[in-house]
Design an enzyme around this catalytic site. Structure first.
Site, PDB file in Angstrom:
ATOM      1  N   ASP A 395       0.875  -1.162   0.000  1.00 29.65           N
ATOM      2  CA  ASP A 395       0.000   0.000   0.000  1.00 29.65           C
ATOM      3  C   ASP A 395       0.921   1.223   0.000  1.00 29.65           C
ATOM      4  O   ASP A 395       1.922   1.251   0.715  1.00 29.65           O
ATOM      5  CB  ASP A 395      -0.880   0.001   1.248  1.00 29.65           C
ATOM      6  N   THR A 397       0.465   4.860   0.583  1.00 29.63           N
ATOM      7  CA  THR A 397       0.454   5.904   1.607  1.00 29.63           C
ATOM      8  C   THR A 397       0.711   5.329   2.997  1.00 29.63           C
ATOM      9  O   THR A 397      -0.001   4.440   3.452  1.00 29.63           O
ATOM     10  CB  THR A 397      -0.893   6.647   1.590  1.00 29.63           C
TER      11      THR A 397
END
Length: 706
Positions: A395, A397
């Site tokens: 992922d 962020t």
């Protein structure tokens, strides 16, 4: 008997004082705990349930050593009076009234004193219907003893010297093994020693030293330079560098100041700190780490399940093989003492202790080693799965990036300096809490610029802000601000702004008296560690992918910057799990790395779920492995540890099973016609050596670097 009201407990066959209410592994020797039934007994004084722990003798490493020395000393005269010594050395021991019963008396003492721990363990295994090592040893020494007692009065050849040497060697072997096991698990025990004994608490304006048990939430504690932090909390006053290496594996001290969180057990640096206690006791991060490690050690991997079944089958084979050996030699016309000796040798050599320890010891060391390196293994199956991962899906962020804006570039128009551009922008942004404004201010502070006081500050809705600085009108804002006042971007700046836009970066412009001074490009900051992590994974031939809700431009720029093989952009949180499935449909073994909150479904769907940046929250249910710190470089470490763990397990299983396959026929006497006979005492030596080798091989894992 009615079992209603009975409670299920689990104990160690070798250490009956170890009692717990769920399956697991003995902290003393590493053996699997077996189920016992314990009736609820009302104490006459207070009516509470009696644990009856006092009824069990305390078995410890020191106890095995003590029993060994007593048994060994008593074994010496038994051996000296044995027929085998007289035949080999042509030496007759001195005779005295009753000397013919000396071996019986001393052998009985050794059998009941030294061998009782094995007999008691065998009884517990049989009662729990889980025959194993203790069962085999118990049957072996019982058969040798009963036959020897009969032989003394029947005038046949007894096996007392074999019996006493066997028990002595078994006690010595178990002592050596328990020392090795204790060494393998010592690192986990060290976690419990990280906390200080007391804390300096400030109450009613006075400082008093209190034991940790008296700490309360919201207490203010004073931590002096070089002292251990007594509880999880937040810094109220002071600034220092804190050594968190024992918790996160990060060797470099971490800078801490007002508002920063600190973890119990870490070591304060050169500054004094006042800390408000947020968590105490079982709620602390350290307690959570120990709880997770304990749960991981109680869980089983596929290899351990395989070794458990193999140990059970080996026990059955050993008992059956021993009986067949006994009967075969009797039918062949051998002396009963010789046949019984072969039975004892088969039972001893087949003890599945090495097999039973082969996997649990390695697993115990690996979970502890993981905790020392900053990641927590919740399930052993998760660590086992890591070695077969061929794709890591990150992922973006908060994982590959910091999840916060940072200044990427500062551009100036001819005649103006970059510091002037940044200084004016920060002077206005200092009054704003917007993430972009905070990033600009942080960059100016980093460069040591002095802010100027803005007057008549005004927010321009949808465009930016303006104020008077030294009687000059200063404006800071995006492209809409330039359009509203009809200013065109100079050619020298235009290309750079367009390139930044393609990378998904945010650009703000700075004007003074409606003259463009320059621009600042901002973006989510890529972690420097991300580049190292991706490179390390590529070196291991592992493919990388990234998933983000950001635009195609942003995703493409981040992927290119750090070398990601594939990316998925504009993915909503609930769609992440579909991307994991998409990769799995391509026959990929996927490890999903996320923050454990909105990534929970994807973490659960992946072949391996890794929650990164858990901080002090160690209860993320969706991940099999939890990273304590926000450092993607720990991902290659997980895979490396998984590979090393698997290799050690296979090596131990190969040694334990291979040893039994070779030794069993020798113990049964298949080469007796060629003069090769494996005596029970020698079988005990081989069995003990095998177990110690397995334990030592497991300990070597501690010395491996990740």
């Amino acid at each position: 008997m009615n079992d209603r009201g009975a409670t299920k407990s689990y104990t160690c066959p070798m250490h009956p004082e170890i009692v717990q209410d769920k399956p697991g592994m003995c902290p003393e020797c590493g053996m699997n705990l077996i189920k016992i039934q314990k009736a609820k007994v009302k104490d006459q004084n207070n009516g509470t349930k009696s644990k009856n722990h006092g009824k069990h003798q305390r078995h410890s490493t020191a106890m095995f050593l003590r029993k060994f020395w007593v048994s060994f000393i008593l074994t010496i005269p038994v051996v000296l009076y044995a027929d085998v010594v007289e035949k080999i050395f042509k030496w007759s021991p001195p005779e005295f009234p009753g000397s013919e019963y000396l071996s019986l008396i001393l052998g009985s003492i050794v059998f009941f004193y030294g061998g009782w721990v094995f007999l008691a363990g065998a009884w517990r295994e049989i009662r729990a219907r889980l025959p194993g090592m203790m069962t085999l040893i118990g049957i072996a020494i019982s058969a040798a003893y009963l036959w020897s007692v009969y032989a003394v009065f029947a005038g046949a050849e007894a096996l007392f010297w074999e019996l006493t040497t066997l028990i002595s060697i078994m006690l010595l072997g178990h002592w050596l093994e328990m020392r090795a096991v204790a060494a393998s698990q010592g690192a986990l025990k060290e976690l419990s020693k990280l906390l200080p004994d007391a804390a300096e608490v400030i109450r009613d304006g006075r400082t008093e030293t209190l034991p940790l048990s008296e700490l309360r939430q919201n207490d203010t504690v004073l931590v002096r330079p070089g002292a251990k932090i007594p509880a999880d909390g937040k810094i109220m006053e002071g600034e220092s560098n804190v050594n968190e290496s024992m918790i996160t594996g990060e060797s470099k001290p971490v800078s801490k100041k007002d508002g920063y969180s600190v973890i119990a057990g870490t070591i304060n640096g050169e500054g004094a700190l006042k800390i408000s206690v947020t968590n105490i006791g079982e709620k602390t991060f350290l307690a959570g780490v120990m709880r997770l490690v304990a749960e991981a050690q109680a869980s089983k991997s596929r290899l351990q399940m395989l070794s458990d079944r193999a140990a059970l089958y080996l026990t059955v084979i050993a008992v059956a093989g021993g009986l067949i050996t006994l009967i075969a030699w009797l039918l062949a016309g051998a002396e009963v003492s010789f046949a019984v000796a072969r039975l004892v040798a088969v039972l001893v050599i087949a003890c599945p202790h090495a097999l039973g320890l082969a996997v649990p010891l390695v697993a115990s060391i690996s979970t502890t080693k993981a905790a020392q390196n900053g990641f927590l293994v919740k399930q052993r199956l998760a660590l086992e799965a890591a070695r077969s991962i061929d794709t890591v899906l990150f992922d973006k962020t908060g994982t590959l990036t910091k999840g916060e804006f940072g200044v990427i570039e500062i551009w100036n128009v001819s005649g103006h300096a970059k510091d002037e551009v940044l200084e004016l922008a920060a002077s206005l942004d200092a009054l704003s809490e917007h993430p972009i404004a905070r990033a600009v201010v942080a960059k100016a502070q980093e460069r040591g610029l002095l802010f100027k006081e803005p007057k008549k500050f005004e927010a321009l809705k949808g465009k930016g802000v303006k104020a008077l600085v030294e009687e000059k009108e200063v404006m800071v804002g995006g492209p809409a601000l330039l359009e509203s006042i009809g200013i065109n971007i100079p050619v020298e700046l235009s290309k750079q702004v367009q390139t930044a836009g393609k990378k998904g970066q945010t650009v703000i412009f700075i004007l003074k008296d409606r003259v463009l001074l320059g621009a600042i490009a901002l973006a989510d900051i890529i972690r420097e560690e991300s580049r190292d992590a991706i490179q390390a994974l590529k070196t291991m031939s592992i493919r990388t992918a990234m998933i983000t809700g950001d635009s195609e431009d942003v995703a493409g720029w981040v992927s290119q910057e750090i070398g990601i093989d594939e990316y998925f952009a504009r993915v909503l949180p609930h769609e992440k799990v579909e991307k994991v499935k998409e990769l799995q449909k391509r026959s990929m073994k996927v490890a999903m790395v996320g923050d454990g909150i909105n990534d929970a479904p994807a973490l659960a769907q992946a072949d391996l779920g890794i929650a990164i940046g858990a901080g002090t929250n160690v209860a993320i249910e969706s991940a099999g492995i939890i990273l304590v710190r926000n450092d993607p470089r720990d991902i290659p470490k997980i895979i490396r540890l998984s590979q090393l763990t698997y290799i050690k397990m296979i090596q131990n299983l190969f040694w334990a099973t291979g040893y039994n396959l070779v030794a069993l026929p020798l113990a049964a006497g298949v080469l007796a016609s060629r003069g090769v006979v494996l005596q029970p005492a020698l079988a005990a030596v081989f069995m003990s050596v095998s177990t110690v080798i397995v334990a030592f091989n497991a300990i070597l894992l501690r010395k491996k670097t990740l």
